[in-house]
Design a protein around this motif. Sequence first.
Motif, PDB file in Angstrom:
ATOM      1  N   GLU A 301       0.823  -1.202   0.000  1.00 34.73           N
ATOM      2  CA  GLU A 301       0.000   0.000   0.000  1.00 34.73           C
ATOM      3  C   GLU A 301       0.862   1.259   0.000  1.00 34.73           C
ATOM      4  O   GLU A 301       0.589   2.218  -0.700  1.00 34.73           O
ATOM      5  N   SER A 302       1.927   1.185   0.819  1.00 40.55           N
ATOM      6  CA  SER A 302       2.759   2.380   0.994  1.00 40.55           C
ATOM      7  C   SER A 302       3.734   2.548  -0.177  1.00 40.55           C
ATOM      8  O   SER A 302       3.753   1.738  -1.093  1.00 40.55           O
ATOM      9  N   LEU A 303       4.562   3.592  -0.105  1.00 36.29           N
ATOM     10  CA  LEU A 303       5.530   3.854  -1.169  1.00 36.29           C
ATOM     11  C   LEU A 303       6.707   2.874  -1.140  1.00 36.29           C
ATOM     12  O   LEU A 303       7.452   2.757  -2.086  1.00 36.29           O
ATOM     13  N   MET A 304       6.866   2.206  -0.003  1.00 36.14           N
ATOM     14  CA  MET A 304       7.974   1.276   0.193  1.00 36.14           C
ATOM     15  C   MET A 304       9.331   1.963   0.040  1.00 36.14           C
ATOM     16  O   MET A 304      10.246   1.444  -0.561  1.00 36.14           O
ATOM     17  N   GLN A 305       9.401   3.153   0.628  1.00 36.18           N
ATOM     18  CA  GLN A 305      10.664   3.881   0.625  1.00 36.18           C
ATOM     19  C   GLN A 305      11.371   3.591   1.937  1.00 36.18           C
ATOM     20  O   GLN A 305      10.739   3.636   2.987  1.00 36.18           O
TER      21      GLN A 305
END
Lengths: 337, 269
Positions: A301-305
């Motif tokens: 879901e997130s940007l995976m940064q």
Amino acid sequence: MTDILNAFSHITSLLVIPGLAYASQLAFGALGVTLIFGVLRFSNFAHAEGMSLATMFCILITVWLQGASVSIAPLPTALIAMFLAIPLVALVFIGTDRALYKHFRAINAKPEVFMIVSAGIMLISNGVIRVVIGPEGQSFADGERFILTAREFREWTGLTEALVLKTSQLLSIVLALIAGGLLFWFLNRTQMGRSMRAYSDNRNLALLSGVDPNKIVWVTWILVAVLSVMGGVLFGLDKGYRPFVFQQMLLPMFAAAVVGGLGSPVGAVVGSMVVAFSELLLTFAWKKFLAYLLPTGLAPESLMQILATEYKFAISFLILVIVLLIKPTGLFGRATK
Amino acid sequence: MSQRETPPVLLATHGLSLSFGGLKAVDGMSLSIAQGSISGLIGPNGAGKSTLFNLIAGYHQPDSGRVELEGEDITSLDPHVLFGKGLLRTFQIPREFGTLTVLENLMMVPSGQTGETFFGAWFRPGRVSAEERALREKAEDILEFLEITHVANLPASQLSGGQKKLVELGRTMMADPKIVFLDEVGAGVNRTLLYSISNAIQRLNRERGYTFCLVEHDMQFISELCDHVTCMAEGRMLAQGKATDILSNEEVIDAYLGRGKAAKGTGVQ
């Protein structure tokens, strides 16, 4: 299969190519830092400002050339301007050396003194740039901007994710390879280059073996001028010229030079790769890449940064601290005597 | 060289003096070295031999006095200028460019070629590569002469002390010198290497006409090699003459055995 190709195209376009281009631009700076440290024995804090000044000269010449409708389209006009700017920048650097550093060499000043002097030169250069070209950004890129545009790539391959290649990126990588190759040829295969390495290895012995110290100093500044002009211009073409963005490059440049071992040209190149890719890998948003590769349900879901982009400069700092703690001589460095 | 004529003076010092603070390291040294000779400089530790070498080689500036090479005043010239005039020196503790290979240690010596000028290197690559080949051949010949070809491509830092001395000698040979000052070239070197060093010195002297001046403690080494010996004590000339005479000179023996009080102030020959 398409997913894998899309993922591959996505990271090549947004990670691999920009990484290589950034590493190349960084390498020009790190090579300059490492040459000055190796031969003249001090950390040049004014190096980033020197690059900015070099780019400024180049922009002024580019504008003048554009006015005279000189063009080498599809390549940017700045490439010609570069060659005209090199002698000017070399003169500025050698002039600075004669006016300031020479005195401190003559009285055998400590490296710390040189460092402070260079910080002073940094402030002066900063002022000069502010007066001459102003603090605002300048765009001086002309010619063809892209070698491979998103639209062309999509039409050609049918993939959703486009692989984009900017002219400035390819130029950075190619010119870095050429300049790096020539520098290594010069240092290893010519007498002058060997004299420089000998001077850097053992200054007194070099003097007693007939090496003219003034010549070494001149040649070092000329090489630094060439590297500064090329690095500054390529960085400016790629990211747009903002006079004071170079200050932010100082830390990554030093980090790159230290990782590789201050004074080692090979180290500077490898260090630039390490720093550039660490920055990009840690601040890259892996969301899309993972979405292509993982099964549909698992797409993040997130940007995976790993780190927000704002922390980019902290990474250089971290690398610097880690290297200095674990292996202060760097990857290719030798213990200082 | 004919026996009757005295060979011309190649290098001379006149009243050379240098003090470090209150210590007169070299005190009014006058010395002359004949063209084509191998001369020795001896004296107890702290006699000022190395300082005298440093003064001659332009590494220190004298407080007073003059150095002349072939009649030309060369006092206080920079070491690299003296080097260009053919005056070279090696060190007691061998110095080398540790990060360069042995071959590069020889090939770094400037020789006034195109590849040595910055612009020449870039704009005349053809000529530079031809000169580069010639230089490499010269360096390889020298390594062969010194019998250290097998270490040509090792970093110089990996050599033994004796081999480093040979590399130093090789570096001086690259410059085709007129006069070479060797500072304790035999110290800390095993007998075999010492033999090849003294052999190299004699051959260079005979075959290539190099003039040598040696600082040495090994009396056997000195008496085998040198025609003329000068003895220094406390910064001054104590005695000079033929090697055999000097080595049996009482003042010299006194100076070495530490009964040096007798020698003090006797700056006579």
